[in-house]
Write an enzyme that holds these catalytic residues in place. Structure first.
Site, PDB file in Angstrom:
ATOM      1  N   THR A  81       2.213   4.353  19.039  1.00  0.00           N
ATOM      2  CA  THR A  81       1.557   5.665  18.998  1.00  0.00           C
ATOM      3  C   THR A  81       1.103   6.041  17.592  1.00  0.00           C
ATOM      4  O   THR A  81       1.696   5.600  16.589  1.00  0.00           O
ATOM      5  CB  THR A  81       2.533   6.772  19.482  1.00  0.00           C
ATOM      6  OG1 THR A  81       3.705   6.746  18.650  1.00  0.00           O
ATOM      7  CG2 THR A  81       2.900   6.580  20.940  1.00  0.00           C
ATOM      8  N   TYR A  93       0.820  -1.218   0.000  1.00  0.00           N
ATOM      9  CA  TYR A  93       0.000   0.000   0.000  1.00  0.00           C
ATOM     10  C   TYR A  93       0.853   1.267   0.000  1.00  0.00           C
ATOM     11  O   TYR A  93       0.653   2.185  -0.804  1.00  0.00           O
ATOM     12  CB  TYR A  93      -0.920  -0.031   1.221  1.00  0.00           C
ATOM     13  CG  TYR A  93      -1.871   1.113   1.328  1.00  0.00           C
ATOM     14  CD1 TYR A  93      -1.662   2.117   2.280  1.00  0.00           C
ATOM     15  CD2 TYR A  93      -2.972   1.228   0.507  1.00  0.00           C
ATOM     16  CE1 TYR A  93      -2.532   3.179   2.387  1.00  0.00           C
ATOM     17  CE2 TYR A  93      -3.849   2.291   0.607  1.00  0.00           C
ATOM     18  CZ  TYR A  93      -3.620   3.263   1.546  1.00  0.00           C
ATOM     19  OH  TYR A  93      -4.472   4.341   1.658  1.00  0.00           O
TER      20      TYR A  93
HETATM   21  N1  GKE Z   1      -7.074  -1.989  13.055  1.00  0.00           N
HETATM   22  C1  GKE Z   1      -6.859  -2.253  14.359  1.00  0.00           C
HETATM   23  N2  GKE Z   1      -7.793  -3.018  15.049  1.00  0.00           N
HETATM   24  N3  GKE Z   1      -5.728  -1.766  14.942  1.00  0.00           N
HETATM   25  C2  GKE Z   1      -5.547  -2.023  16.260  1.00  0.00           C
HETATM   26  C3  GKE Z   1      -6.482  -2.775  17.032  1.00  0.00           C
HETATM   27  C4  GKE Z   1      -7.650  -3.296  16.389  1.00  0.00           C
HETATM   28  O1  GKE Z   1      -8.501  -3.957  16.968  1.00  0.00           O
HETATM   29  N4  GKE Z   1      -6.011  -2.857  18.308  1.00  0.00           N
HETATM   30  C5  GKE Z   1      -4.835  -2.189  18.319  1.00  0.00           C
HETATM   31  N5  GKE Z   1      -4.540  -1.689  17.085  1.00  0.00           N
HETATM   32  C6  GKE Z   1      -3.308  -0.986  16.740  1.00  0.00           C
HETATM   33  C7  GKE Z   1      -2.575  -1.603  15.528  1.00  0.00           C
HETATM   34  O2  GKE Z   1      -1.852  -2.752  15.906  1.00  0.00           O
HETATM   35  C8  GKE Z   1      -1.686  -0.419  15.110  1.00  0.00           C
HETATM   36  O3  GKE Z   1      -0.473  -0.447  15.827  1.00  0.00           O
HETATM   37  C9  GKE Z   1      -2.516   0.817  15.504  1.00  0.00           C
HETATM   38  O4  GKE Z   1      -3.599   0.337  16.320  1.00  0.00           O
HETATM   39  C10 GKE Z   1      -3.138   1.543  14.308  1.00  0.00           C
HETATM   40  O5  GKE Z   1      -3.723   0.603  13.461  1.00  0.00           O
HETATM   41  P1  GKE Z   1      -4.598   1.072  12.173  1.00  0.00           P
HETATM   42  O6  GKE Z   1      -5.445   2.214  12.548  1.00  0.00           O
HETATM   43  O7  GKE Z   1      -5.288  -0.153  11.665  1.00  0.00           O
HETATM   44  O8  GKE Z   1      -3.546   1.478  11.054  1.00  0.00           O
HETATM   45  P2  GKE Z   1      -2.095   2.181  10.987  1.00  0.00           P
HETATM   46  O9  GKE Z   1      -2.165   3.533  11.559  1.00  0.00           O
HETATM   47  O10 GKE Z   1      -1.050   1.285  11.526  1.00  0.00           O
HETATM   48  O11 GKE Z   1      -1.920   2.214   9.394  1.00  0.00           O
HETATM   49  C11 GKE Z   1      -2.878   2.890   8.594  1.00  0.00           C
HETATM   50  O12 GKE Z   1      -2.368   4.199   8.351  1.00  0.00           O
HETATM   51  C12 GKE Z   1      -3.231   4.972   7.539  1.00  0.00           C
HETATM   52  C13 GKE Z   1      -2.559   6.317   7.343  1.00  0.00           C
HETATM   53  O13 GKE Z   1      -2.325   6.889   8.576  1.00  0.00           O
HETATM   54  C14 GKE Z   1      -3.018   2.126   7.279  1.00  0.00           C
HETATM   55  O14 GKE Z   1      -3.569   0.860   7.562  1.00  0.00           O
HETATM   56  C15 GKE Z   1      -3.930   2.880   6.328  1.00  0.00           C
HETATM   57  O15 GKE Z   1      -5.215   2.857   6.785  1.00  0.00           O
HETATM   58  C16 GKE Z   1      -3.504   4.320   6.173  1.00  0.00           C
HETATM   59  O16 GKE Z   1      -2.354   4.365   5.418  1.00  0.00           O
END
Ligand code: GKE
Length: 346
Positions: free
Chosen positions: A217, A147
């Site tokens: 974070t 991605y």
């Molecule tokens: N999705 C999810 N679901 N994340 C969780 C959960 C849960 O139940 N519990 C804890 N987390 C933690 C994840 O392990 C990660 O470290 C953090 O929350 C944020 O996960 P996220 O919101 O799914 O995605 P990220 O910020 O890591 O990455 C996203 O960044 C966006 C841009 O800021 C990407 O997946 C894209 O959605 C996008 O690029």
């Protein structure tokens, strides 16, 4: 009168809200996606179901359009983008290159590309106490696999179309957008929606699963700020990539605590270290954004989480997934983030 602006990905979360914002701002809006919005009917003047992986469909979508807000993408939270590198790369590369070429062929004036904080190098995001990411930090590159790499590639393609064909382009790097009417279950959801779902489904005093140790974070941006930022960047003179996010850094454990407080529940956390966690720390440096726009996203996380939690709890209740007696959060007075009229709205 035919539409003058196009929103791709209009069946998705940010796309739905952006269409609403542009219609309210007086634009005639054509909306395109593989499916209409899941939760509410699109307020677009025209909604066309098209598959933008096909060049012909991109030509149909961009006919007679002045400005393209290109948000269409195969995407999801960390659980989804780490599980489907190949299909996400293929789908997004096809969509983005076909849309750029169709935009050029149909003489569209301006093209805004929705990029992501996932373009930033992993070697700069190894600490929870992360230094906020500046736009120039994207190079030398080491983006999120699949991605993130495809997003960085398309940012460069936008630059080449601008340099070689004079196409006006704008590039926005989203930092984790949340809010009502976003995916909250099914595997594509991001952390704020997932945590709201889990807390809403848990009884008072219950336990929820959290991925990782919860000390990782992020900064999270409320969707109303996101769509206003997209609009302001489209109107700006800046062809260079711009961060769009907040710099309110929180741990995932703090995110859970905030949602539990909104729900009025005591919640204990079960940390699952086997689940996908992405980078250890990520935050947005808004110096360039403030300089270019004189504006930045301002909704505090707690203020945005209140309507988000309420909406998700309402959806779960509607689908009979919450027993009536556990519905506790009604007592919280909801303060809607202030909506400012679009600068230069027609
Ligand atoms: N999705 C999810 N679901 N994340 C969780 C959960 C849960 O139940 N519990 C804890 N987390 C933690 C994840 O392990 C990660 O470290 C953090 O929350 C944020 O996960 P996220 O919101 O799914 O995605 P990220 O910020 O890591 O990455 C996203 O960044 C966006 C841009 O800021 C990407 O997946 C894209 O959605 C996008 O690029």
């Amino acid at each position: 009168m035919s539409a003058n602006v196009l929103v791709t990905g209009a069946g998705g979360f940010v796309g739905y809200h952006l269409v609403k914002y542009l219609v309210r701002s007086g634009y005639r809006v054509r909306a395109v996606d593989l499916h209409p919005p899941e939760y509410e009917e699109s307020p677009a003047h025209e909604f066309e179901v098209l598959d933008l992986r096909q060049f012909e469909h991109c030509l149909i979508a961009t006919r007679g359009i002045a400005e393209v807000y290109h948000l269409a993408a195969d995407m999801g939270g960390i659980g989804y983008i780490t599980a489907y590198h190949a299909s996400i790369t293929r789908n997004n590369a096809l969509i983005n290159l076909h849309m750029l070429e169709a935009t050029r062929e149909n003489g569209v004036r301006r093209f805004l590309f929705s990029s992501s904080a996932c373009v930033y190098p992993q070697y700069l995001q190894k600490s929870a106490d992360v230094t906020p990411l500046k736009e120039a930090d994207a190079w030398p590159a080491d983006p999120e696999e699949g991605y993130g790499l495809e997003k960085l590639f398309t940012e460069k393609a936008c630059q080449y179309y601008r340099e070689d064909f004079g196409l006006e382009t704008r590039v926005v790097r989203f930092h984790n957008v949340y809010g009502p009417l976003g995916t909250y279950d099914g595997g594509k959801e991001k952390a704020p929606a997932a945590i709201c779902r889990k807390v809403a489904l848990a009884p008072d005093g219950g336990e929820i699963e959290v991925w990782g140790d919860g000390e990782q974070t992020r900064s999270f941006m409320y969707v109303d700020d996101c769509v206003e930022g997209i609009y302001r960047i489209m109107q700006s003179d800046s062809p260079e990539p711009l961060n769009l996010g907040t710099d309110e850094l929180v741990t995932i454990n703090q995110l859970v605590d905030t949602v539990a407080a909104i729900a009025g529940k005591r919640i204990s956390l079960c940390h699952d270290l086997s689940q996908p966690q992405g980078v250890r720390g990520r935050n947005s440096d808004n110096t360039r954004l403030r300089r270019v726009l004189g504006w930045e996203p301002r909704t505090p996380l707690r203020q945005g989480l209140i309507p988000t939690y309420r909406w998700i709890e309402g959806e779960l209740r509607k689908h009979g997934r919450i027993p009536m007696r556990a519905f506790a959060s009604e007592s919280i007075a909801v303060q809607q983030p202030v909506r400012t009229p679009a600068p230069g709205a027609v």
